[in-house]
Design a protein around this motif. Structure first.
Motif, PDB file in Angstrom:
ATOM      1  N   VAL A   1       0.834  -1.201   0.000  1.00 52.03           N
ATOM      2  CA  VAL A   1       0.000   0.000   0.000  1.00 52.03           C
ATOM      3  C   VAL A   1       0.871   1.255   0.000  1.00 52.03           C
ATOM      4  CG1 VAL A   1      -1.685   1.311   1.359  1.00 52.03           C
ATOM      5  CG2 VAL A   1      -1.977  -1.147   1.037  1.00 52.03           C
TER       6      VAL A   1
ATOM      7  N   ASN B   1       2.157   1.721  -3.389  1.00 50.51           N
ATOM      8  CA  ASN B   1       1.007   2.082  -4.248  1.00 50.51           C
ATOM      9  C   ASN B   1       1.344   2.085  -5.737  1.00 50.51           C
ATOM     10  OD1 ASN B   1      -1.750   2.624  -4.419  1.00 50.51           O
ATOM     11  ND2 ASN B   1      -1.442   4.841  -4.462  1.00 50.51           N
ATOM     12  N   GLN B   2       1.904   0.981  -6.211  1.00 50.54           N
ATOM     13  CA  GLN B   2       2.190   0.856  -7.640  1.00 50.54           C
ATOM     14  C   GLN B   2       0.886   0.596  -8.400  1.00 50.54           C
ATOM     15  OE1 GLN B   2       5.977   0.851  -8.480  1.00 50.54           O
ATOM     16  NE2 GLN B   2       5.444   1.913  -6.598  1.00 50.54           N
ATOM     17  N   ASN B   3       0.901   0.951  -9.665  1.00 52.27           N
ATOM     18  CA  ASN B   3      -0.235   0.659 -10.533  1.00 52.27           C
ATOM     19  C   ASN B   3       0.276  -0.220 -11.667  1.00 52.27           C
ATOM     20  OD1 ASN B   3      -2.302   0.579 -12.358  1.00 52.27           O
ATOM     21  ND2 ASN B   3      -2.656   2.786 -12.403  1.00 52.27           N
TER      22      ASN B   3
ATOM     23  N   SER C   1      -6.194  -0.064 -14.169  1.00 50.50           N
ATOM     24  CA  SER C   1      -5.346   0.158 -12.993  1.00 50.50           C
ATOM     25  C   SER C   1      -5.557  -0.956 -11.967  1.00 50.50           C
ATOM     26  CB  SER C   1      -5.695   1.510 -12.355  1.00 50.50           C
ATOM     27  OG  SER C   1      -5.441   2.538 -13.272  1.00 50.50           O
TER      28      SER C   1
ATOM     29  N   PRO D   1      -3.603  -2.905  -8.251  1.00 52.38           N
ATOM     30  CA  PRO D   1      -2.522  -2.873  -7.257  1.00 52.38           C
ATOM     31  C   PRO D   1      -1.508  -4.000  -7.481  1.00 52.38           C
ATOM     32  CG  PRO D   1      -4.513  -3.792  -6.284  1.00 52.38           C
ATOM     33  CD  PRO D   1      -4.865  -3.390  -7.691  1.00 52.38           C
TER      34      PRO D   1
ATOM     35  N   THR E   1       5.597   6.624  -6.702  1.00 50.32           N
ATOM     36  CA  THR E   1       4.385   7.252  -7.267  1.00 50.32           C
ATOM     37  C   THR E   1       3.831   8.355  -6.382  1.00 50.32           C
ATOM     38  OG1 THR E   1       2.954   5.619  -6.197  1.00 50.32           O
ATOM     39  CG2 THR E   1       3.670   5.121  -8.446  1.00 50.32           C
TER      40      THR E   1
ATOM     41  N   LEU F   1      -2.293   3.629   5.972  1.00 49.62           N
ATOM     42  CA  LEU F   1      -1.336   2.530   6.113  1.00 49.62           C
ATOM     43  C   LEU F   1      -1.762   1.544   7.199  1.00 49.62           C
ATOM     44  CD1 LEU F   1       2.159   4.226   5.618  1.00 49.62           C
ATOM     45  CD2 LEU F   1       1.043   2.614   4.093  1.00 49.62           C
TER      46      LEU F   1
ATOM     47  N   HIS G   1      -9.458   5.505  -6.049  1.00 46.39           N
ATOM     48  CA  HIS G   1      -7.986   5.494  -6.029  1.00 46.39           C
ATOM     49  C   HIS G   1      -7.401   6.586  -6.916  1.00 46.39           C
ATOM     50  CE1 HIS G   1      -8.481   2.138  -9.232  1.00 46.39           C
ATOM     51  NE2 HIS G   1      -8.181   3.226  -9.866  1.00 46.39           N
TER      52      HIS G   1
ATOM     53  N   PRO H   1      -5.670   4.051  -1.823  1.00 47.14           N
ATOM     54  CA  PRO H   1      -4.737   3.247  -2.631  1.00 47.14           C
ATOM     55  C   PRO H   1      -5.442   2.473  -3.761  1.00 47.14           C
ATOM     56  CG  PRO H   1      -4.557   2.718  -0.278  1.00 47.14           C
ATOM     57  CD  PRO H   1      -5.721   3.618  -0.428  1.00 47.14           C
ATOM     58  N   MET H   2      -4.637   2.042  -4.716  1.00 50.12           N
ATOM     59  CA  MET H   2      -5.074   1.268  -5.877  1.00 50.12           C
ATOM     60  C   MET H   2      -6.113   0.207  -5.544  1.00 50.12           C
ATOM     61  SD  MET H   2      -4.346   1.764  -8.803  1.00 50.12           S
ATOM     62  CE  MET H   2      -3.438   3.278  -8.804  1.00 50.12           C
TER      63      MET H   2
END
Lengths: 550, 550
Positions: free
Chosen positions: A116, A119-121, A389, A391, B91, B109, B343, B349-350
């Protein structure tokens, strides 16, 4: 405070929310610490045992207006502790054996937080970089354990995966939010491959289903699956432009496995009726009983008639990890596509489904691009996925495979099946229970039938059987609800139509023994509790039996 | 150690993984602590600045065999720190303004960790209990902020939401993994409503698209959207059995907004051609330029021709929270369905998309049931969602709405638009840049064009313009890549065909100014860095210009 000063103060607080972590002694930090130290203890202490009716719980979630003003995080944390967490479900409890949930490895907690925080996509490399090759490797590893034996030697397998695992043009599979999206993705690929471009016709993806079926002269497009297929297949058919009626269900044998002889008859009939067959779906772990179709035999039929063969192994796929048990899945390597849910028996949290494709070029028929991302030739994962998108959940699957190893999974899978057999024996040897479906994977179904009633059922008329079974259905439902509400343990229930009951639909308890922390003692206690509830509630039984006998 | 003893030792270790948390001084615990104390610092320290080529990163993810034996968690943690985290993307960095990512509120978090620890499955109440009403309330709150003004008074609105928010039969919307699934869900509902049961025809959901179109006499089924519509709409069309060609794109004006006059002409033509119109999609925040279609005017057209009106507000939906800015979305309350991604500008988050339905009965046409869950009359959320098993991500949206309040969101939204205007002015006032699209929401596009070239472009021939623009396209691409690779900051790029450039497609930088931590200084630095890269790389410019002039 003036409106303006109030706004300035709010803005400053907001800024703090984005930059300054919780104090170490805040409620949220305390919750986090307790979770880290002892998750099971935290859940036991904070989830109330005795169930509140849903209508009461809803009273805490009635306001439909977004609060105008901010709330302190600590107040919010106190609130959800009392109203949300207290009334949630302890899905990881060893005595919660009703659904496909389990305790999870501890290291997934900090890793999830890391995920989290990062938080990459995963839709594109620009927002995921190393997560993209990591996801490709994760899919590649599962592809190899499913399909690897198709390669002539380990060396050839290495070459194959070196070539395809990180290829920009092709795809060994897709990570997705869950089994339903995985099944839709697989059947989407199958549909677009069946109705591919042909002469002047530019394919279903461009021209749509109506023109595609007109071009190919199909009156109907169907998906074949046993009557135990998951409900998501009906949903997939609907979404993909087939009708729910176009899920043609094939009868099962006494072990809940598809009858391949009947399957072939149905195919011949469908062909005579000018129907296109989009796919045959093999079930590798039926949701209700955990049985696996004879995949090898289905593959023979699919080969013979050149039909896309999809295996819904959302539940059973993890069994590939066990050398002792993977024989149950024999033939899965002949499937054109496979669904596996990592959030089931791969012990990863919710939200981790996968679809694998035998042929890495399969996904050509669903490839898509855009101007700002997913450019042609890029390795963006989004070019071949139904979702956009997403996670970096694949990291958790990767982590489990690394930390537990194939052997670790093998131990967990084997143990779960052992536990299911132990429980099945326990039930079968108890005169007051009836084992309805034996475990093949770690699922089984049963019901409470007092021995006297079992005895009576053996000799009575069909009409009496019907009446008694209906009473038993009510009883099973009652016990299941009562046991759930009292909060010590949980089994689920479903309805089955076993051949042993001459086609009458009966209500049964359904258990999934995947949690490695479920001990034999717990299983004994669950049966004892059920008997207790039954005895207390069904005082009128002797009178009923008397009446039926007379 | 014998094989047997080894297996026993492994089993014991496995058991530990499920029961004993990480030691406080383990690598993973240390990572977690650092994330908690200072996420941005952790990411800056651990993500390498200078980009490695993807092909090099892939070298760490080549093995296609699941490791046979377990790995210690600490070794695994060291591994991913060096290979995965180091090569991931920051990001949430304030200077990463190329995509729709941002810093996130800190309290998310610990909450995410709590969510994973609880591991609820929202498909059914038995595995989510209070999370189900919480999700319904979350959807209800967003429904009310979008549609609330349709109610005559706050009192009537209260009554309305009391009636529908927790209803078992209806649904105000669905939570899902992201905007793509939200768009597919909305268009699935629209398709099934258009091709509903009629006399002997039992509806598209049961009988499929081919029979449905035959029954209704449609030659074609289309979706109308401006040429700036998101690529997920093409994907949705494909999945739902329309063709990608059946996305009929409507031209836009100089502000990237749909031309409603042309829209109406197209509808008349389509009707004359016997096409069914599944939906008109209004874009509320185009992905590339952030512009919003004139939703009110589209609604007039949709009303007039009784067509399903869907608004793709994946990006712009959060603007509803701002009383100052929500006028941009005027008319959205007339949409039959709305997509919002939490998101994106809801700072979650994603993995948090949503679709809202104006009419809570809309989802009747996609309702489905099963034997073991989703029974008729149950409040299981899975009866009305495309996905099946799903995590409790709605809790994070709920948390943000509670902790930041509507006012908090308003400040964030207003600030992001202010920042975009500031940056637009900066660009417009710099003689070496060309602002290509002005911000309406917090997106803008621009490119680097040295003042001498700008001057020359004003007077030169069309052919020269073409040549120069192609050189500029290469330059823009080069600067964008170079800037990304050097790791200080990131803008994305896309291709646009602005009217001001007489239909030539040009490559532009694309910025999204949603991160509340992006300061004005950072924006100055980004432009300076771009100039620097341009000057160093494009030394041949004067010669080229000279050649063109002569």
């Amino acid at each position: 405070m003036s409106e303006k000063r109030f706004a300035a103060a709010t803005e400053q607080n907001l800024f703090r929310i984005f930059t300054i972590p919780e104090e170490a002694d805040s409620t949220l930090a305390r919750i986090e610490q307790e979770i880290s130290n002892n998750l099971d203890g935290f859940l036991r202490d904070n989830i109330v045992a005795v169930e509140k009716p849903l209508s009461e719980i809803e009273q805490d979630f009635l306001d439909s207006v977004i609060p105008e003003h901010p709330q302190f995080v600590s107040d919010f944390a106190d609130d959800i502790l009392a109203k949300l967490i207290a009334q949630s479900v302890h899905t990881s409890s060893p005595s919660f054996i009703g659904h496909m949930t389990s305790a999870l490895p501890y290291f997934l907690l900090p890793l999830s937080k890391l995920m989290v925080g990062l938080n990459q996509n995963l839709v594109k490399i620009e927002t995921s970089k190393a997560f993209t090759p990591l996801e490709r490797q994760t899919i590649g590893m599962l592809h190899r354990i499913a399909y690897g034996e198709l390669q002539a030697s380990p060396q050839q397998a290495d070459d194959y995966y070196n070539r395809y695992m990180h290829s920009a043009e092709t795809s060994l599979g897709a990570f997705c939010s869950g089994g339903t999206v995985a099944n839709i993705s697989a059947l989407w690929v199958a549909r677009n491959a069946l109705l591919r471009p042909d002469g002047a016709f530019r394919g279903v993806a461009k021209e749509g289903l109506f023109r595609a079926m007109t071009h190919y002269g199909y009156q109907r497009l169907v998906i074949l699956v046993s009557e135990r297929g998951h409900y998501s297949l009906g949903k997939s058919a609907d979404v993909l432009g087939l009708g729910r009626d176009d899920i043609v269900t094939v009868p099962t044998d006494e072990n809940n496995k598809i009858r391949v002889d009947v399957l072939e008859d149905i195919i011949l009939q469908l062909k005579a009726d000018n129907a296109g067959i989009l796919a045959i779906v093999g079930v590798a772990g039926t949701t209700e009983t955990g049985n696996v179709d004879p995949l090898d035999k289905i593959a023979d039929v699919a080969d013979k008639y050149k039909i896309h063969f999809h295996v819904d192994a959302a539940w059973g796929g993890a069994t590939l990890m066990s050398e002792t048990q993977r024989k149950i899945l024999r033939g899965i390597e002949r499937a054109d596509s496979i669904t596996i849910d990592a959030h089931k028996q791969m012990y990863v949290p919710m939200g981790a489904g996968m679809v694998l494709f035998k042929d890495p070029h399969s996904t050509d028929v669903i490839e898509h691009h855009a101007e700002y991302i997913l450019r042609k030739g890029s390795k963006d994962l989004g070019t071949h996925t139904l979702e956009g998108s997403r996670p970096g959940t694949s990291m958790l699957v990767y982590a489990c495979m690394k930390v537990m190893g194939r052997k670790g999974y093998e131990i967990l899978i084997d143990r779960s099946i052992d536990t299911a057999h132990y429980f099945a024996n326990l039930i079968a040897n108890d005169p007051d229970f009836e084992l309805v479906s034996k475990p093949e994977l770690c699922l089984l179904t049963y019901r409470y039938v007092p021995s006297a009633v079992q005895e009576y059922l053996r000799h009575c008329s069909d009409e009496d059987k019907r009446v008694i079974n209906e009473l038993l259905n009510d009883l099973t439902k009652f016990i299941q609800k009562k046991q759930r509400e009292s909060g010590k343990s949980f089994v689920s229930r479903t309805r089955l139509t076993p051949q042993a009951h001459s086609g009458q639909t009966i209500t049964v308890f359904r258990c999934v023994l995947a949690n490695p922390l479920t001990t034999r003692d717990i299983l004994h206690e669950i049966l004892e509790e059920q008997k207790e509830i039954a005895r207390e509630s069904w005082r009128s039984l002797p009178a009923i039996l008397e009446k039926l006998r007379s």
